[in-house]
Design a protein around this motif. Structure first.
Motif, PDB file in Angstrom:
ATOM      1  N   GLN A  40       0.840  -1.208   0.000  1.00 54.97           N
ATOM      2  CA  GLN A  40       0.000   0.000   0.000  1.00 54.97           C
ATOM      3  C   GLN A  40       0.875   1.258   0.000  1.00 54.97           C
ATOM      4  O   GLN A  40       2.092   1.174   0.066  1.00 54.97           O
ATOM      5  N   TYR A  41       0.217   2.411  -0.040  1.00 56.89           N
ATOM      6  CA  TYR A  41       0.948   3.683  -0.119  1.00 56.89           C
ATOM      7  C   TYR A  41       2.066   3.778   0.911  1.00 56.89           C
ATOM      8  O   TYR A  41       1.878   3.454   2.085  1.00 56.89           O
ATOM      9  N   ALA A  42       3.198   4.298   0.444  1.00 54.55           N
ATOM     10  CA  ALA A  42       4.292   4.637   1.371  1.00 54.55           C
ATOM     11  C   ALA A  42       4.040   6.060   1.879  1.00 54.55           C
ATOM     12  O   ALA A  42       3.279   6.812   1.259  1.00 54.55           O
ATOM     13  N   PRO A  43       4.689   6.460   2.980  1.00 52.80           N
ATOM     14  CA  PRO A  43       4.588   7.872   3.382  1.00 52.80           C
ATOM     15  C   PRO A  43       5.107   8.756   2.241  1.00 52.80           C
ATOM     16  O   PRO A  43       6.029   8.350   1.520  1.00 52.80           O
ATOM     17  N   SER A  44       4.548   9.931   2.097  1.00 54.57           N
ATOM     18  CA  SER A  44       4.918  10.780   0.956  1.00 54.57           C
ATOM     19  C   SER A  44       6.439  11.045   0.853  1.00 54.57           C
ATOM     20  O   SER A  44       7.003  10.941  -0.240  1.00 54.57           O
ATOM     21  N   PRO A  45       7.143  11.338   1.955  1.00 56.32           N
ATOM     22  CA  PRO A  45       8.585  11.601   1.801  1.00 56.32           C
ATOM     23  C   PRO A  45       9.406  10.334   1.571  1.00 56.32           C
ATOM     24  O   PRO A  45      10.591  10.409   1.275  1.00 56.32           O
ATOM     25  N   GLY A  46       8.778   9.155   1.735  1.00 54.46           N
ATOM     26  CA  GLY A  46       9.498   7.899   1.532  1.00 54.46           C
ATOM     27  C   GLY A  46       9.469   7.026   2.769  1.00 54.46           C
ATOM     28  O   GLY A  46       9.213   7.501   3.879  1.00 54.46           O
ATOM     29  N   THR A  66      23.373  13.986   7.955  1.00 51.71           N
ATOM     30  CA  THR A  66      22.115  14.166   7.219  1.00 51.71           C
ATOM     31  C   THR A  66      20.952  13.624   8.035  1.00 51.71           C
ATOM     32  O   THR A  66      21.034  12.515   8.573  1.00 51.71           O
ATOM     33  N   ASN A  67      19.899  14.399   8.126  1.00 53.94           N
ATOM     34  CA  ASN A  67      18.738  14.009   8.919  1.00 53.94           C
ATOM     35  C   ASN A  67      17.687  13.340   8.028  1.00 53.94           C
ATOM     36  O   ASN A  67      17.124  13.995   7.143  1.00 53.94           O
ATOM     37  N   PRO A  68      17.417  12.040   8.269  1.00 53.62           N
ATOM     38  CA  PRO A  68      16.473  11.345   7.387  1.00 53.62           C
ATOM     39  C   PRO A  68      15.047  11.880   7.491  1.00 53.62           C
ATOM     40  O   PRO A  68      14.272  11.803   6.533  1.00 53.62           O
ATOM     41  N   GLU A  69      14.721  12.446   8.630  1.00 55.83           N
ATOM     42  CA  GLU A  69      13.354  12.959   8.845  1.00 55.83           C
ATOM     43  C   GLU A  69      13.086  14.200   8.017  1.00 55.83           C
ATOM     44  O   GLU A  69      11.979  14.398   7.510  1.00 55.83           O
ATOM     45  N   THR A  70      14.112  15.044   7.910  1.00 50.17           N
ATOM     46  CA  THR A  70      13.862  16.381   7.358  1.00 50.17           C
ATOM     47  C   THR A  70      14.652  16.719   6.094  1.00 50.17           C
ATOM     48  O   THR A  70      14.445  17.778   5.501  1.00 50.17           O
ATOM     49  N   GLU A  71      15.563  15.828   5.686  1.00 52.34           N
ATOM     50  CA  GLU A  71      16.441  16.229   4.567  1.00 52.34           C
ATOM     51  C   GLU A  71      16.471  15.271   3.372  1.00 52.34           C
ATOM     52  O   GLU A  71      17.105  15.566   2.366  1.00 52.34           O
ATOM     53  N   VAL A  72      15.814  14.111   3.516  1.00 53.08           N
ATOM     54  CA  VAL A  72      15.841  13.116   2.417  1.00 53.08           C
ATOM     55  C   VAL A  72      14.406  12.899   1.928  1.00 53.08           C
ATOM     56  O   VAL A  72      13.503  12.674   2.731  1.00 53.08           O
ATOM     57  N   THR A  73      14.221  12.937   0.607  1.00 46.83           N
ATOM     58  CA  THR A  73      12.890  12.682   0.028  1.00 46.83           C
ATOM     59  C   THR A  73      13.023  11.665  -1.096  1.00 46.83           C
ATOM     60  O   THR A  73      13.824  11.860  -2.015  1.00 46.83           O
ATOM     61  N   ILE A  74      12.242  10.594  -1.007  1.00 47.08           N
ATOM     62  CA  ILE A  74      12.287   9.552  -2.049  1.00 47.08           C
ATOM     63  C   ILE A  74      11.334   9.966  -3.180  1.00 47.08           C
ATOM     64  O   ILE A  74      10.189  10.362  -2.917  1.00 47.08           O
ATOM     65  N   THR A  75      11.840   9.850  -4.408  1.00 46.44           N
ATOM     66  CA  THR A  75      11.079  10.347  -5.560  1.00 46.44           C
ATOM     67  C   THR A  75      10.947   9.274  -6.645  1.00 46.44           C
ATOM     68  O   THR A  75      11.610   8.245  -6.587  1.00 46.44           O
ATOM     69  N   THR A  79      14.404  11.955 -12.338  1.00 46.71           N
ATOM     70  CA  THR A  79      13.659  12.935 -13.147  1.00 46.71           C
ATOM     71  C   THR A  79      12.577  13.637 -12.327  1.00 46.71           C
ATOM     72  O   THR A  79      12.426  14.848 -12.407  1.00 46.71           O
ATOM     73  N   GLU A  80      11.849  12.851 -11.526  1.00 46.39           N
ATOM     74  CA  GLU A  80      10.820  13.499 -10.689  1.00 46.39           C
ATOM     75  C   GLU A  80      11.467  14.384  -9.623  1.00 46.39           C
ATOM     76  O   GLU A  80      10.950  15.463  -9.301  1.00 46.39           O
ATOM     77  N   ALA A  81      12.601  13.922  -9.096  1.00 45.18           N
ATOM     78  CA  ALA A  81      13.293  14.746  -8.095  1.00 45.18           C
ATOM     79  C   ALA A  81      13.645  16.103  -8.711  1.00 45.18           C
ATOM     80  O   ALA A  81      13.354  17.156  -8.133  1.00 45.18           O
ATOM     81  N   PHE A 242       2.141  16.568  -4.471  1.00 45.18           N
ATOM     82  CA  PHE A 242       1.065  16.677  -5.468  1.00 45.18           C
ATOM     83  C   PHE A 242       1.519  16.304  -6.882  1.00 45.18           C
ATOM     84  O   PHE A 242       0.753  16.417  -7.826  1.00 45.18           O
ATOM     85  N   ILE A 243       2.755  15.875  -7.005  1.00 44.07           N
ATOM     86  CA  ILE A 243       3.209  15.392  -8.317  1.00 44.07           C
ATOM     87  C   ILE A 243       3.074  13.862  -8.360  1.00 44.07           C
ATOM     88  O   ILE A 243       2.462  13.321  -9.270  1.00 44.07           O
ATOM     89  N   THR A 244       3.630  13.175  -7.356  1.00 41.28           N
ATOM     90  CA  THR A 244       3.446  11.706  -7.345  1.00 41.28           C
ATOM     91  C   THR A 244       2.851  11.213  -6.028  1.00 41.28           C
ATOM     92  O   THR A 244       2.490  10.048  -5.929  1.00 41.28           O
ATOM     93  N   PHE A 245       2.838  12.047  -5.009  1.00 43.42           N
ATOM     94  CA  PHE A 245       2.489  11.717  -3.627  1.00 43.42           C
ATOM     95  C   PHE A 245       3.522  10.786  -2.999  1.00 43.42           C
ATOM     96  O   PHE A 245       4.207  11.136  -2.067  1.00 43.42           O
ATOM     97  N   SER A 246       3.635   9.534  -3.510  1.00 51.90           N
ATOM     98  CA  SER A 246       4.630   8.637  -2.907  1.00 51.90           C
ATOM     99  C   SER A 246       5.086   7.618  -3.941  1.00 51.90           C
ATOM    100  O   SER A 246       4.566   7.567  -5.050  1.00 51.90           O
ATOM    101  N   VAL A 247       6.070   6.816  -3.542  1.00 53.71           N
ATOM    102  CA  VAL A 247       6.758   5.923  -4.476  1.00 53.71           C
ATOM    103  C   VAL A 247       6.591   4.471  -4.023  1.00 53.71           C
ATOM    104  O   VAL A 247       6.445   4.199  -2.824  1.00 53.71           O
ATOM    105  N   ASN A 248       6.640   3.549  -4.971  1.00 50.90           N
ATOM    106  CA  ASN A 248       6.538   2.103  -4.786  1.00 50.90           C
ATOM    107  C   ASN A 248       7.061   1.587  -3.430  1.00 50.90           C
ATOM    108  O   ASN A 248       8.261   1.632  -3.158  1.00 50.90           O
TER     109      ASN A 248
END
Ligand code: PMP
Length: 363
Positions: A40-46, A66-75, A79-81, A242-248
């Protein structure tokens, strides 16, 4: 060119994707996660475990906590990143400096978001950036500079001196740097990859973009990530939502486990250096002339000794008449500058490269 290659039954060294398999272990991990019900859906940031391991690896590799909570976003891939970063940070009328030849998504992504791309041409054989020229292109509207190292299509890499020059410009003018580092691990001769994340002042106003497609031979999975300081990441996530919301989900979970073993990604430079050298060996004796390639999985060849044809025609001729597909370099330039160069992807099995070499040696 891939379509043309298929139509003419040509060896395809055009589009940048490996023709060898993905790790069995990684596929098993995905399978297991799917069977365990992580569908099912992953959290939006990953997925949290993936962001954690990415943050750990970044902290270790580039000495940047690097802070995983606030600095990393899975895309959805690099290209989407790139798109989400531009959508979040570039406003109507903002200028974005882009170096050509450039990956083809940059210019449309900027324009779709109301920005104005300012193209600066880089030239063979080195494709080096003239930072004095960059300074001349800066105006009060310059919002962002995009860089790409290792570079597609040239295989050039930026040096520490380049990053220092960029840092000075970015800090002096309050410019955001968008650094496309999808080939970070495909770098040769023990050259150190110069990530923007290595330079603390520069990193504070930069976004680095990465891609698992390149690192784990799985371009079709389309998973990547961005790393940026919290205030920038907050904005990027608003666009990403609002572009993909979340990833696989299952693939993210599998990647998180797979990344806990560094040997799964630290040998990539050596692996591709061997492929590059194998390809160069195969074309010895051909009239195609290789340019230096320090990273990425692309080799540029000059065909000046063979033909004066424009590169688009040459690529078509090579595919139709000699059954070998490559990519002409002029479409990577906004103004279609044609240096009579073709790009060959060497992320291929030795037998594929051998066949390609045989064809090229005949010309
Ligand atoms: N940047 C560059 C320079 C690339 O070559 C590519 C892939 N061809 C990307 C970004 C996009 O990566 P992804 O396939 O993960 O979207």
């Amino acid at each position: 060119m891939s379509k043309l290659a298929l139509e003419h039954n040509a060896i395809n060294l055009s589009q940048g994707f490996p023709d060898f398999p993905v790790s069995e272990k990684l596929i098993e991990l995905i399978h297991r996660n799917m069977k365990e019900g992580h569908n099912q859906y992953a959290p939006s940031p990953g997925v949290v475990s993936l962001r954690k391991i990415i943050a750990e690896v970044i902290s270790k590799t580039y000495q940047r906590p690097t802070n995983p909570e606030t600095e990393v976003t899975i895309t959805d891939g690099g290209t989407e990143a790139l798109f989400s970063v531009i959508a979040a940070l570039v406003s109507q009328g903002d200028e974005v400096i882009v170096f050509d030849p450039a990956y083809d998504s940059y210019d449309p992504a900027i324009r779709l978001n109301g920005g104005i791309p300012i193209h600066i041409n880089l030239n063979p054989p080195k494709f080096a950036i003239d930072w004095e020229e960059v300074k001349l292109k800066i105006t009060s509207r310059t919002r962002m500079i995009m860089i790409n190292t290792p570079h597609n299509p040239s295989g050039a890499v930026l040096s520490e001196a380049d990053l220092r020059a960029l840092e000075e410009i970015a800090l002096n003018h309050g410019i955001i740097v968008l650094s496309d580092e999808v080939y970070e691990r495909i770098i040769f001769e023990d050259i150190a990859h110069q990530s923007v994340l290595k330079y603390p002042a520069l990193a504070s106003q930069s976004v680095a973009v990465f891609s698992f497609g390149k690192t784990f031979h799985a371009t079709g999975w389309k998973i990547g990530y961005s790393v940026a300081a919290e205030p920038l990441t907050r904005e990027i996530r608003k666009a990403h939502q609002f572009i993909t919301f979340s990833v696989n989900t299952p693939i993210q979970l599998a990647l998180a486990e797979y990344m806990t073993e560094p040997e799964n990604y630290t040998q990539l430079g050596k692996f591709y250096q061997q492929k590059r050298d194998f390809f160069l060996d195969q074309i010895k004796g051909s009239s195609f002339e290789p340019l230096s390639c320090f990273g990425s999985y692309f080799q540029l060849l000059s065909y000046k000794k063979i033909s004066g044809k424009p590169d688009m025609e040459m690529a078509e001729w090579l595919t139709k008449e000699h059954k070998l597909a490559s990519i002409p370099v002029s479409p990577f330039y906004k103004d279609r500058t044609d240096h009579r160069l073709l790009r060959f992807c060497f992320a291929k099995k030795e037998e594929t490269l051998e066949k390609a070499g045989r064809l090229l040696r005949k010309l």
